[in-house]
Enzyme design. Structure first.
Site: not given
Ligand code: THU
Length: 137
Positions: A42, A55, A90, A93
């Protein structure tokens, strides 16, 4: 590459996360059908909505490298990079992956001890698509 190997790759990418706002680091490792693996993390932004999830980072990198066939993805995450629980993709994604991968595509989640496997079809039933083909045009 077995499932735990893919989780290990995802954990390595989690270390690279840029998460100065949430401090929640996420890593992903995407296995392509030709055996290659692409990682992602992320990348947060002060304009929070501009944040890129791990992702989508991994999937976009793979697409940019010309990959079109995908087998599975491992996702790990935790506050300050400490994996204590399963981190599931999420909704954005799930939608993003559903357009690149089929319903049987596997999503591996890891809580620091066990791997939990889900298919994309289980994570996003009745998904939205304009056409039921995954031809990447
Ligand atoms: N995040 C992801 O990288 N992938 C997901 O599927 C869920 C959320 C990250 C986004 C943000 O930087 C952090 O997790 C907190 O939400």
């Amino acid at each position: 590459m077995d499932d735990m190997d893919l989780v290990t790759v995802a954990s390595g990418y989690m270390e690279r996360a840029r998460a100065p706002y949430s401090h929640f680091k996420v890593g992903a490792a995407l296995l392509c059908s030709d055996g290659t693996v692409f990682g992602g993390c992320n990348v947060e932004n002060a304009s929070y909505g501009a944040t890129m999830c791990a992702e989508r980072c991994a999937a976009s990198t793979a697409v940019a490298e010309g990959k079109t066939e995908f087998v599975k993805i491992a996702v790990v995450g935790g506050h300050y990079g400490i994996i204590k629980d399963f981190t599931a993709p999420c909704g954005i994604c799930r939608q993003f992956l559903s357009e690149l991968c089929g319903a049987e595509f596997e999503v591996l989640l890891y809580d620091g001890e066990n791997i939990k496997k889900k298919t994309l079809g289980e994570l996003l039933p009745d998904s939205f698509s304009l056409e039921k083909e995954y031809d990447n045009d």
